[in-house]
Structure formats: structure tokens, C-alpha cells
Scaffold this motif. Structure first.
Motif, PDB file in Angstrom:
ATOM      1  N   UNK A  52      59.894  -8.104  -4.703  1.00 19.88           N
ATOM      2  CA  UNK A  52      60.165  -9.191  -5.460  1.00 19.88           C
ATOM      3  C   UNK A  52      59.095 -10.016  -5.357  1.00 19.88           C
ATOM      4  N   UNK A  53      58.083  -9.682  -4.256  1.00 17.89           N
ATOM      5  CA  UNK A  53      56.966 -10.657  -4.057  1.00 17.89           C
ATOM      6  C   UNK A  53      56.276 -11.142  -5.265  1.00 17.89           C
ATOM      7  N   UNK A  54      56.045 -12.333  -5.220  1.00 16.03           N
ATOM      8  CA  UNK A  54      55.059 -12.734  -6.437  1.00 16.03           C
ATOM      9  C   UNK A  54      53.699 -12.388  -6.282  1.00 16.03           C
ATOM     10  N   UNK A  55      53.315 -12.414  -4.745  1.00 14.37           N
ATOM     11  CA  UNK A  55      52.098 -12.030  -4.551  1.00 14.37           C
ATOM     12  C   UNK A  55      51.926 -11.734  -3.092  1.00 14.37           C
ATOM     13  N   UNK A  56      50.844 -11.190  -2.474  1.00 13.86           N
ATOM     14  CA  UNK A  56      50.726 -10.878  -1.170  1.00 13.86           C
ATOM     15  C   UNK A  56      49.547 -11.422  -0.808  1.00 13.86           C
ATOM     16  N   UNK A  57      49.403 -11.605   0.809  1.00 18.96           N
ATOM     17  CA  UNK A  57      48.270 -12.456   1.071  1.00 18.96           C
ATOM     18  C   UNK A  57      47.547 -11.256   2.132  1.00 18.96           C
ATOM     19  N   UNK A  58      46.209 -11.560   2.224  1.00 21.78           N
ATOM     20  CA  UNK A  58      45.445 -10.873   3.337  1.00 21.78           C
ATOM     21  C   UNK A  58      45.360 -11.730   4.498  1.00 21.78           C
ATOM     22  N   UNK A  59      46.216 -11.267   5.560  1.00 24.58           N
ATOM     23  CA  UNK A  59      46.286 -12.225   6.621  1.00 24.58           C
ATOM     24  C   UNK A  59      45.004 -11.722   7.621  1.00 24.58           C
ATOM     25  N   UNK A  60      44.258 -12.752   8.039  1.00 24.25           N
ATOM     26  CA  UNK A  60      42.869 -12.310   8.892  1.00 24.25           C
ATOM     27  C   UNK A  60      43.241 -12.247  10.345  1.00 24.25           C
ATOM     28  N   UNK A  61      44.435 -12.775  10.620  1.00 25.18           N
ATOM     29  CA  UNK A  61      44.716 -12.887  12.277  1.00 25.18           C
ATOM     30  C   UNK A  61      43.840 -13.878  12.838  1.00 25.18           C
ATOM     31  N   UNK A  62      43.743 -13.853  14.186  1.00 27.67           N
ATOM     32  CA  UNK A  62      42.853 -14.645  15.241  1.00 27.67           C
ATOM     33  C   UNK A  62      41.756 -13.625  15.760  1.00 27.67           C
ATOM     34  N   UNK A  63      40.877 -14.371  16.059  1.00 23.19           N
ATOM     35  CA  UNK A  63      39.662 -13.534  16.819  1.00 23.19           C
ATOM     36  C   UNK A  63      38.900 -14.462  17.780  1.00 23.19           C
ATOM     37  N   UNK A  64      38.295 -13.804  18.758  1.00 21.57           N
ATOM     38  CA  UNK A  64      37.600 -14.366  19.753  1.00 21.57           C
ATOM     39  C   UNK A  64      36.375 -15.329  19.252  1.00 21.57           C
ATOM     40  N   UNK A  65      35.929 -15.959  19.980  1.00 21.81           N
ATOM     41  CA  UNK A  65      34.764 -17.007  19.645  1.00 21.81           C
ATOM     42  C   UNK A  65      33.532 -16.049  19.308  1.00 21.81           C
ATOM     43  N   UNK A  66      33.046 -15.077  20.275  1.00 25.27           N
ATOM     44  CA  UNK A  66      32.096 -14.222  19.784  1.00 25.27           C
ATOM     45  C   UNK A  66      32.152 -13.394  18.287  1.00 25.27           C
ATOM     46  N   UNK A  67      33.486 -13.244  18.156  1.00 25.16           N
ATOM     47  CA  UNK A  67      33.393 -12.375  16.758  1.00 25.16           C
ATOM     48  C   UNK A  67      33.596 -13.531  15.669  1.00 25.16           C
ATOM     49  N   UNK A  68      33.908 -14.625  15.710  1.00 25.80           N
ATOM     50  CA  UNK A  68      33.793 -15.751  14.852  1.00 25.80           C
ATOM     51  C   UNK A  68      32.468 -16.289  14.683  1.00 25.80           C
ATOM     52  N   UNK A  69      31.580 -16.129  15.897  1.00 28.42           N
ATOM     53  CA  UNK A  69      30.111 -16.258  15.675  1.00 28.42           C
ATOM     54  C   UNK A  69      29.588 -15.238  14.753  1.00 28.42           C
ATOM     55  N   UNK A  70      29.672 -14.131  15.196  1.00 26.07           N
ATOM     56  CA  UNK A  70      29.336 -12.891  14.425  1.00 26.07           C
ATOM     57  C   UNK A  70      29.684 -12.783  12.828  1.00 26.07           C
ATOM     58  N   UNK A  71      30.957 -13.303  12.568  1.00 33.47           N
ATOM     59  CA  UNK A  71      31.356 -13.362  11.115  1.00 33.47           C
ATOM     60  C   UNK A  71      30.588 -14.614  10.622  1.00 33.47           C
ATOM     61  N   UNK A  72      30.386 -15.548  11.083  1.00 35.61           N
ATOM     62  CA  UNK A  72      29.606 -16.583  10.757  1.00 35.61           C
ATOM     63  C   UNK A  72      28.151 -16.370  10.240  1.00 35.61           C
TER      64      UNK A  72
END
Length: 81
Positions: A52-72
């Protein structure tokens, strides 16, 4: 996506769209050398049945600071092309 062990998961078009987006994002990040520890697909209302879901979301979760810097860095490098 989570469901009770005895209940089959119904893949609606909206959930499939989110699964495809999750997989495309994971593949793109992997090619860029970035791995988010938890990519998941969720419906916004935990009490709503998935079929019955109207939509679904991609949940990115949490990450470490180094992964956040790599993503940036990957995003910034993509903007400079």
C-alpha cells in the motif's frame, strides 16, 4: 526493506523504483571508491503495508567522517568537470 519472516515482500512499482535507485547509487559510489555502510529502501510509514506504500525512500544510513569527506570530494570533483 524489512518484513516479518513469514510474510513475503511485495515489490510495488514505487518500491522497485527505489531499489533500482539504491543499486544505481551504490554502483556509482563504488566506481568512485566510496562505500556507504548501509543503503536501504524504506517506506515512510512503518505501520503501512508495503503493497500500500505511496512511495519508498532510499535510506543512506550513517557513515564515518572519512567516508563523508570522500563523498564530498566525489561530488565536488563531479561539479568541476
Amino acid at each position: 526493506m524489512t518484513s516479518a519472516p513469514h510474510e513475503p515482500v511485495t515489490i510495488t512499482p514505487k518500491i522497485q523504483e527505489a531499489l533500482d535507485a539504491r543499486d544505481a547509487l551504490a554502483a556509482a559510489l563504488s566506481r568512485a571508491g566510496v562505500q556507504l555502510p548501509a543503503l536501504d529502501v524504506r517506506t515512510p510509514w512503518p505501520d503501512e503495508r508495503e503493497e500500500d506504500a505511496r512511495y519508498a525512500l532510499v535510506h543512506l544510513g550513517v557513515c564515518s567522517a572519512p567516508v563523508a569527506h570522500a563523498l564530498a570530494a566525489v561530488i565536488t570533483n563531479g561539479l568541476t568537470r
